[in-house]
Design an enzyme around this catalytic site. Structure first.
Site, PDB file in Angstrom:
ATOM      1  CB  CYS A   1      -5.792 -28.912 -24.694  1.00 21.10           C
ATOM      2  SG  CYS A   1      -4.778 -30.001 -26.032  1.00 21.10           S
TER       3      CYS A   1
ATOM      4  CG  HIS B   1      -7.287 -31.094 -21.445  1.00 21.80           C
ATOM      5  ND1 HIS B   1      -7.567 -31.868 -22.302  1.00 21.80           N
ATOM      6  CD2 HIS B   1      -6.061 -30.549 -21.036  1.00 21.80           C
ATOM      7  CE1 HIS B   1      -6.406 -32.443 -23.230  1.00 21.80           C
ATOM      8  NE2 HIS B   1      -5.237 -31.507 -22.480  1.00 21.80           N
TER       9      HIS B   1
ATOM     10  CG  ASN C   1      -3.267 -34.458 -24.241  1.00 25.29           C
ATOM     11  OD1 ASN C   1      -4.772 -34.450 -25.044  1.00 25.29           O
ATOM     12  ND2 ASN C   1      -2.835 -33.420 -23.555  1.00 25.29           N
TER      13      ASN C   1
HETATM   14  O1  UT7 Z   1      -3.326 -30.479 -23.720  1.00 25.08           O
HETATM   15  C1  UT7 Z   1      -1.502 -29.565 -22.930  1.00 25.08           C
HETATM   16  C2  UT7 Z   1      -1.042 -30.528 -21.752  1.00 25.08           C
HETATM   17  N1  UT7 Z   1       0.093 -30.901 -22.023  1.00 25.08           N
HETATM   18  C3  UT7 Z   1       0.398 -31.663 -20.389  1.00 25.08           C
HETATM   19  O2  UT7 Z   1      -0.272 -32.480 -20.147  1.00 25.08           O
HETATM   20  C4  UT7 Z   1       1.326 -31.952 -20.911  1.00 25.08           C
HETATM   21  C5  UT7 Z   1       2.537 -31.811 -19.694  1.00 25.08           C
HETATM   22  N2  UT7 Z   1       4.084 -32.031 -19.920  1.00 25.08           N
HETATM   23  C6  UT7 Z   1       4.085 -33.347 -19.422  1.00 25.08           C
HETATM   24  O3  UT7 Z   1       3.023 -34.202 -18.986  1.00 25.08           O
HETATM   25  C7  UT7 Z   1       5.031 -33.714 -18.402  1.00 25.08           C
HETATM   26  O4  UT7 Z   1       6.604 -32.940 -18.529  1.00 25.08           O
HETATM   27  C8  UT7 Z   1       5.627 -34.570 -19.616  1.00 25.08           C
HETATM   28  C9  UT7 Z   1       5.423 -35.728 -19.371  1.00 25.08           C
HETATM   29  C10 UT7 Z   1       5.601 -34.300 -21.204  1.00 25.08           C
HETATM   30  C11 UT7 Z   1       7.277 -34.670 -19.439  1.00 25.08           C
HETATM   31  O5  UT7 Z   1       7.376 -35.455 -17.864  1.00 25.08           O
HETATM   32  P1  UT7 Z   1       8.500 -35.242 -16.931  1.00 25.08           P
HETATM   33  O6  UT7 Z   1       8.622 -35.768 -15.529  1.00 25.08           O
HETATM   34  O7  UT7 Z   1       7.922 -33.332 -17.221  1.00 25.08           O
HETATM   35  O8  UT7 Z   1       9.569 -35.575 -17.725  1.00 25.08           O
HETATM   36  P2  UT7 Z   1      10.889 -34.273 -17.950  1.00 25.08           P
HETATM   37  O9  UT7 Z   1      10.373 -33.076 -19.459  1.00 25.08           O
HETATM   38  O10 UT7 Z   1      11.371 -32.980 -16.858  1.00 25.08           O
HETATM   39  O11 UT7 Z   1      12.404 -35.345 -18.500  1.00 25.08           O
HETATM   40  C12 UT7 Z   1      12.611 -35.918 -17.678  1.00 25.08           C
HETATM   41  C13 UT7 Z   1      13.614 -36.705 -18.172  1.00 25.08           C
HETATM   42  C14 UT7 Z   1      14.530 -36.456 -19.708  1.00 25.08           C
HETATM   43  O12 UT7 Z   1      16.070 -36.849 -19.654  1.00 25.08           O
HETATM   44  P3  UT7 Z   1      16.698 -36.201 -18.684  1.00 25.08           P
HETATM   45  O13 UT7 Z   1      17.235 -34.438 -19.104  1.00 25.08           O
HETATM   46  O14 UT7 Z   1      16.773 -35.729 -16.923  1.00 25.08           O
HETATM   47  O15 UT7 Z   1      18.555 -37.072 -18.611  1.00 25.08           O
HETATM   48  C15 UT7 Z   1      13.739 -36.383 -20.194  1.00 25.08           C
HETATM   49  O16 UT7 Z   1      14.360 -36.273 -21.630  1.00 25.08           O
HETATM   50  O17 UT7 Z   1      13.126 -38.106 -18.600  1.00 25.08           O
HETATM   51  C16 UT7 Z   1      13.515 -37.155 -20.063  1.00 25.08           C
HETATM   52  N3  UT7 Z   1      12.560 -38.624 -21.099  1.00 25.08           N
HETATM   53  C17 UT7 Z   1      11.935 -39.052 -21.104  1.00 25.08           C
HETATM   54  N4  UT7 Z   1      12.340 -40.474 -21.208  1.00 25.08           N
HETATM   55  C18 UT7 Z   1      11.931 -41.603 -21.162  1.00 25.08           C
HETATM   56  C19 UT7 Z   1      11.790 -37.417 -21.749  1.00 25.08           C
HETATM   57  N5  UT7 Z   1      10.465 -38.266 -22.388  1.00 25.08           N
HETATM   58  C20 UT7 Z   1      11.122 -39.344 -22.086  1.00 25.08           C
HETATM   59  C21 UT7 Z   1      10.214 -40.221 -22.108  1.00 25.08           C
HETATM   60  N6  UT7 Z   1      11.061 -41.990 -22.124  1.00 25.08           N
HETATM   61  N7  UT7 Z   1       9.221 -40.836 -22.954  1.00 25.08           N
END
Ligand code: UT7
Length: 353
Positions: free
Chosen positions: A120, A262, A292
């Site tokens: 990215c 980005h 993204n």
């Molecule tokens: O270009 C490179 C840059 N990359 C990025 O910008 C990505 C950076 N990371 C993020 O944007 C975030 O970490 C995500 C959007 C990928 C995830 O958001 P988060 O607030 O960090 O969520 P998390 O991974 O901590 O997950 C929280 C909960 C989990 O469930 P439990 O374990 O609390 O029961 C996940 O399984 O949300 C769940 N979850 C979802 N739920 C509904 C993860 N993805 C989803 C989803 N829909 N799409």
């Protein structure tokens, strides 16, 4: 008497053309919610994204890159360039590079053409590479395209990643000029930390996996990302890189009219602006409608903002990016007066700026 320098000391690469192109197919959060355990509300709250564009089956990164490249050349009023650089994580093939094919399809056969791979951060690395060709006297004009088709490497069943990424291409044309002209690119800050290799990767397809004796796990063909850790790195690295660039340029945060990061996730972008102490209205985003788009994200955001006059000639613009590698980079420029800007969402005609 010493010999004159090979290139004048104030020679610089000047941005003179810009365009973006998005494949017409829009994938909404509602559509994703029908096949994944997710919801529009979750996606909007956690990422700010409401839709993204996907390439059609059979459409590859070069197809998107050619569209953006053709429009950027038109925006610059240029019929030819000396080099084509394609920044991408999703090349048409692992060998050869995508840029020579893109150059040929644009009628630029015979010019230098190569790919830049910095995930990215690819566009910022590509900008530094393209600008260096000009400042070194190797090229007078360069076409740089950031293009990615993440829909080809993201597991459609992986709800954490399938909601974030979209496909698209953005391109700029750089010409030789002077460092005090609007549009002159630089200063740059670029960096990397390979100890974070596993935070963002596609495990299979490269020499590491091909040289191993164990069979490929089909899942290894897909893109993986440790989202939470990447989130933290993205905020701290983009903020630090922005500060480093301002220091190099002897500028202060207050001197920045627009920051174009980005487009990773709206929360990340807001945190970067906040940590830098920039008011939210100076933050340029289009992640809401495109997701993204990897190496395409900064030129797509620029094209969107320029077409809608959010970025105006004379404004000081800071670009900053973070991506797999880990890699990061930033660049400062004063926005030039561009005569024609193609709107990325408009797959048809052009719009006067
Ligand atoms: O270009 C490179 C840059 N990359 C990025 O910008 C990505 C950076 N990371 C993020 O944007 C975030 O970490 C995500 C959007 C990928 C995830 O958001 P988060 O607030 O960090 O969520 P998390 O991974 O901590 O997950 C929280 C909960 C989990 O469930 P439990 O374990 O609390 O029961 C996940 O399984 O949300 C769940 N979850 C979802 N739920 C509904 C993860 N993805 C989803 C989803 N829909 N799409």
């Amino acid at each position: 008497m010493s010999a004159p320098p090979f290139t004048p000391p104030d020679r610089a690469a000047v941005l003179c053309g810009l365009a973006g192109w998005l494949p017409p197919r829009v994938v909404t959060n509602e559509e994703l919610s029908q096949r994944l355990d997710t919801s529009d509300a979750w996606i909007r709250t956690r990422t700010g994204i409401s839709g993204r564009h996907f390439a059609e089956p059979g459409q590859a990164t070069s197809d998107l890159a050619v569209e953006a490249g053709r429009r950027a050349l038109r925006s610059a009023g240029a019929e030819d360039v000396d080099a084509v650089v394609v920044a991408t994580t999703t090349p048409d093939r692992s060998c050869p590079a995508t840029a020579p094919l893109v150059a040929s399809r644009l009628g630029l056969t015979g010019v230098a053409a190569f790919d830049v791979s910095a995930v990215c951060t690819g566009f910022v690395y590509g900008l530094a590479s393209a600008a260096s060709l000009i400042t070194a006297g190797v090229a007078e004009r360069v076409l740089l395209i950031g293009a990615d088709t993440y829909s080809t490497i993201v597991d459609p069943h992986d709800r954490a990643n399938a909601i974030i990424f979209g496909d698209g291409a953005g391109a700029v044309v750089l010409r030789a000029g002077r460092s005090d002209e609007p549009g002159a690119v630089g200063h740059f800050d670029l960096g990397s930390d390979g100890t974070g290799e596993e935070l963002i990767m596609v495990a299979a397809g490269g020499s590491r996996q091909r040289s191993a004796s164990n069979p490929i796990d089909p899942q290894d063909r897909y893109f993986t990302m440790r989202g939470k850790e990447v989130y933290r790195h993205a905020v701290t690295r983009m903020t630090a890189s922005a500060h480093a660039t301002l220091t190099l340029a002897d500028r202060k945060v207050d001197d920045i009219d627009r920051i174009v990061p980005h487009q990773a996730n709206l929360r990340i972008l807001r945190s970067v602006a906040e940590d830098l102490g920039l008011p939210p209205e100076r933050l340029v985003t289009n992640v809401e409608s495109v997701g993204n788009t990897g190496a395409a994200s900064i030129p797509l955001a620029l094209a969107d903002a320029a077409a809608q006059h959010t970025i105006q000639a004379g404004e000081r613009v800071l670009l900053t990016a973070f991506g797999g590698g880990l890699t990061w980079g930033s660049c400062l420029l004063t926005w030039p007066a561009l005569s024609r800007i193609d709107r990325p969402h408009d797959t048809g005609g052009t719009q006067e700026s």
